[in-house]
Design an enzyme around this catalytic site. Structure first.
Site, short mmCIF file in Angstrom:
data_model
loop_
_atom_site.label_atom_id
_atom_site.label_comp_id
_atom_site.label_asym_id
_atom_site.label_seq_id
_atom_site.Cartn_x
_atom_site.Cartn_y
_atom_site.Cartn_z
N ASP A 10 0.86 -1.20 0.00
CA ASP A 10 0.00 0.00 0.00
C ASP A 10 0.90 1.25 0.00
OD1 ASP A 10 0.96 -0.54 2.61
OD2 ASP A 10 -0.79 0.36 3.59
N HIS A 240 9.50 -0.18 9.10
CA HIS A 240 8.61 -1.35 9.19
C HIS A 240 8.73 -2.25 7.95
CE1 HIS A 240 6.88 0.64 12.63
NE2 HIS A 240 6.62 1.70 11.90
C1 BDR Z 1 2.68 -0.57 8.65
O1 BDR Z 1 1.61 0.38 8.49
C2 BDR Z 1 1.86 1.23 7.39
O2 BDR Z 1 1.69 2.57 7.75
C3 BDR Z 1 3.28 0.99 6.98
O3 BDR Z 1 3.43 1.12 5.58
C4 BDR Z 1 3.58 -0.41 7.45
O4 BDR Z 1 3.23 -1.37 6.48
C5 BDR Z 1 3.37 -0.30 9.98
O5 BDR Z 1 2.49 -0.50 11.04
CA CA Z 2 2.87 -0.73 4.14
#
Ligand code: BDR
Ligand code: CA
Length: 307
Positions: A10, A240
């Site tokens: 995403d 992340h």
């Molecule tokens: C996840 O949430 C999204 O905002 C980031 O892209 C990542 O996949 C982290 O909690």
């Molecule tokens: Ca993500």
């Protein structure tokens, strides 16, 4: 032989970092991208995925995914974290290429069959497309080599609510379905990604090594770090999604524990990951510790090779 990989994404600032890593790593054969809502709408995620590939000069397929969670109504995108268009202050022009006619679940099912036993799937957004692919083809999971998922939190609390990590929160029913049905999953959640923090200077250094692609990440990261500083959690941003990609290539940098997992699907703890004791269920390998400096160095070394 290079690792055959598909990223379900995403994009999203840390998604862009993860995708550039997969493009740059010689040990990864990135077969395609599938898109999902979360940081932006699914339509914007598709546009952004095509934009990133165009910037990198590669023409792999993008399959557009589902537009809303399995059960819950659609959530507003996380624009405070990633910006209205997904990449901070960057404007994203309409890409030249289009997504495939196939949907993301159809594409995933077909690719898992065509590359039986060889394909690793790395979902770094809500698990909506993955649950749909599992429903579409009961042999989907057994056709995969494995799955490395960015999502959830065992002991680190949440990042979108006190209980929930954002990807699981945005489609708890899909997350619960995927964890319940197994798939040789390694889970890269907040227990480790909250410890892989990169400051602004990291991206400035990356931009001097890699002016175009590192430069793009530098601009995006500024917005992302502004958000983290507003929340007052870290000085820098949580890596992340890039950590999940590093875990695909360098699992030795992560410590894991096997757990049978479920996800709460209602109430104010919706999206929370919980452990169960069940002898029959397939456990998930949950990452509980990480060599954070080594992950950052691994990411830097690989992405710095881009133009
Ligand atoms: C996840 O949430 C999204 O905002 C980031 O892209 C990542 O996949 C982290 O909690
Ligand atoms: Ca993500």
């Amino acid at each position: 032989m290079a690792l055959k990989l598909i990223i379900d994404t995403d994009p999203g600032i840390d998604d862009a970092m993860a995708i550039f890593y997969a493009i740059a790593a010689p040990e990864i054969d990135l077969l395609g991208l599938t898109t999902v809502f979360g940081n932006v709408t699914t339509a914007k995620a598709t546009r952004n995925a095509l934009y990133l590939l165009e910037q990198a000069g590669i023409e792999i397929p993008v399959a557009e995914g589902l537009h809303r969670p399995r059960v819950l109504p659609a959530f507003p995108p996380s624009s405070a974290v990633h910006g209205a268009e997904g990449f901070g202050t960057l404007t994203v022009p309409a890409p030249r290429r289009h997504a495939l006619a196939e949907t993301a679940p159809e594409y995933l099912v077909r690719m898992a069959r065509e590359h039986r036993g060889e394909l690793v799937l790395c979902p770094i957004g809500p698990l909506t497309n993955i649950a749909a692919a599992m429903e579409l083809d009961p042999s989907f999971c057994s056709n995969l080599k494995g799955m490395v998922v960015m999502g959830g939190s065992l002991r680190a609390g949440g990042n979108i609510t006190p209980a929930a990590e954002a990807n699981f929160y945005h489609d708890p029913h899909a997350a619960d379905y995927v964890l319940r049905h197994g798939c040789h999953i390694t889970l890269v959640g907040l227990d480790v990604t909250n410890r892989v923090i990169c400051p602004r200077s990291f991206f400035a250094d990356l931009a001097s090594e890699s002016p175009k692609m590192g430069g793009l990440l530098h601009v995006m990261a500024d917005f992302y770090i502004d958000f983290y500083e507003t929340v007052g959690k870290f000085s820098g941003c949580g890596m992340h999604d890039p950590s999940a990609l590093v875990a695909c290539l360098a699992p030795e940098l992560f410590t894991t524990e096997p757990h049978v997992l479920r996800v709460t699907c209602a109430g104010d703890r919706s999206g929370e990951m919980i452990t169960k004791t069940s002898a029959n269920a397939q456990p998930v390998n949950v990452c509980t510790d990480v060599q954070a400096e080594a992950v950052k160095q691994n990411f830097f070394k690989i992405v710095a090779k881009l133009s």
